[in-house]
Design an enzyme around this catalytic site. Structure first.
Site, PDB file in Angstrom:
ATOM      1  CE  LYS A   1     -36.620  81.809  69.348  1.00 23.02           C
ATOM      2  NZ  LYS A   1     -35.447  82.571  69.738  1.00 23.02           N
TER       3      LYS A   1
ATOM      4  CD  GLN B   1     -32.536  82.723  71.879  1.00 22.41           C
ATOM      5  OE1 GLN B   1     -33.138  82.532  70.819  1.00 22.41           O
ATOM      6  NE2 GLN B   1     -33.164  83.063  72.994  1.00 22.41           N
TER       7      GLN B   1
ATOM      8  CG  ASP C   1     -35.034  88.388  66.506  1.00 22.41           C
ATOM      9  OD1 ASP C   1     -36.076  87.938  67.011  1.00 22.41           O
ATOM     10  OD2 ASP C   1     -33.898  87.934  66.734  1.00 22.41           O
TER      11      ASP C   1
END
Ligand code: GUN
Length: 299
Positions: free
Chosen positions: A54, A98, A121
């Protein structure tokens, strides 16, 4: 019949090009560099690989990448303090914590501590509610990628029967809403669904998101259907001591029946990071009351 293979890697590369173009425009016209912060708690090897990938992609797209590595025994309060500091940081437009988090931390509490407009997200309850009610929302990355992949096979999804196998908050439920927005007739099936193969056979668009290797067989698929495989399952390979990745769909059989199908790896997976960066650009625009750059109009 032999299905069209929908190339997620190539599509993700095109999306990343558009993201770079959008970032370039924001810098040039508005002096704005979108910033994405990723927080990793602990040292799970798979998570480390994701986080590194990422960070690399974020920088390649011309954005600012911040990484925060916290020890596995970091407390919930320490993580919440980190999230709140990032909420207040004007250089940070997107925050990703995460998952999975260590067991002693309440995941829901942490996700809902992220400022909704920085929740790239799309997991915050506010974003879930906005999506569900047709308001402007940050939308979870994997479902967004699935819709774009399905559109590679069929330009207009209107009126099609979509069956999603899997009802998670991260994939199944938001994808149901996105496909409804595309005017599909949506069924969300799950482990308790009766006659699952019969339900799956109704689908013009069949999405498998259950996490069970090769569960969806060729005879579950309507001839010509578009099959999107979200599964990433590691199984023992033929060669002693090695492993390999397979999806939730029995690819070899399914490709004989489907009209189009995503492979694993190289289908949905690469799309998730591409959509994350797209969301980070959208978040930066929202926070600065700017419209989304034209490069991202159809993405
Ligand atoms: N872990 C694996 N995939 C994801 C993702 O898309 N978002 C977050 N936050 N954690 C993950």
């Amino acid at each position: 019949m032999s299905a069209q293979i929908i190339d997620g890697k190539a599509l993700a590369a095109r999306v990343l090009d558009k993201v770079s173009e959008a970032v370039e425009e924001l810098k040039r016209k508005h002096g704005l560099t979108p910033g994405l912060a990723v927080v990793l708690v602990g040292d799970d090897p798979a998570s480390r690989v994701y986080v590194r990938a990422k960070g690399r992609r974020t920088t390649e797209a011309g954005m600012k990448s911040l990484e925060y590595l916290m020890p596995a025994d970091a407390t919930e309060d320490e993580l919440l303090a980190r999230v709140r500091a990032l909420n207040e940081n004007p250089d940070v437009h997107g925050i990703l914590v995460q998952l999975p988090l260590p067991g002693h931390i309440d995941t829901e509490k942490v996700i809902n501590a992220i400022a909704p407009d920085k929740d790239v997200d799309g997991f915050h309850v506010i974003n879930a509610g906005r999506l569900m009610t047709g308001q402007k929302a940050l939308v979870p990355c994997t479902p967004r990628g699935c819709v774009l992949l399905a559109r590679q096979a069929r330009d207009d999804l209107t009126g099609l029967e979509a069956v999603i196998i899997g009802r998670s908050n991260i994939v199944g439920k938001p994808l149901g809403q996105l496909l409804l927005n595309e005017n599909c007739t949506v069924t969300i099936a799950h482990s308790r669904t009766r006659d699952l193969p019969d339900v799956a056979r109704r689908a013009d668009i069949l999405v498998a998101a259950v996490g069970r290797p090769r569960m969806v067989k060729a005879d579950w698929i309507k001839p010509g259907a578009t099959v999107i495989d979200v599964g990433i399952n590691r199984i023992p390979a033929e060669e002693e001591g090695k492993t390999r990745l397979v999806g939730d769909v029995d690819f070899a059989g399914a490709a004989e029946v489907a009209g189009a199908i995503t492979p694993v790896p190289g289908g949905v997976g690469p799309m998730t990071i591409a959509m994350l960066l797209r969301n980070a650009v959208e978040a930066a625009c929202m926070q600065n009351s700017l419209p989304l750059p034209k490069a991202l109009a159809d993405i």
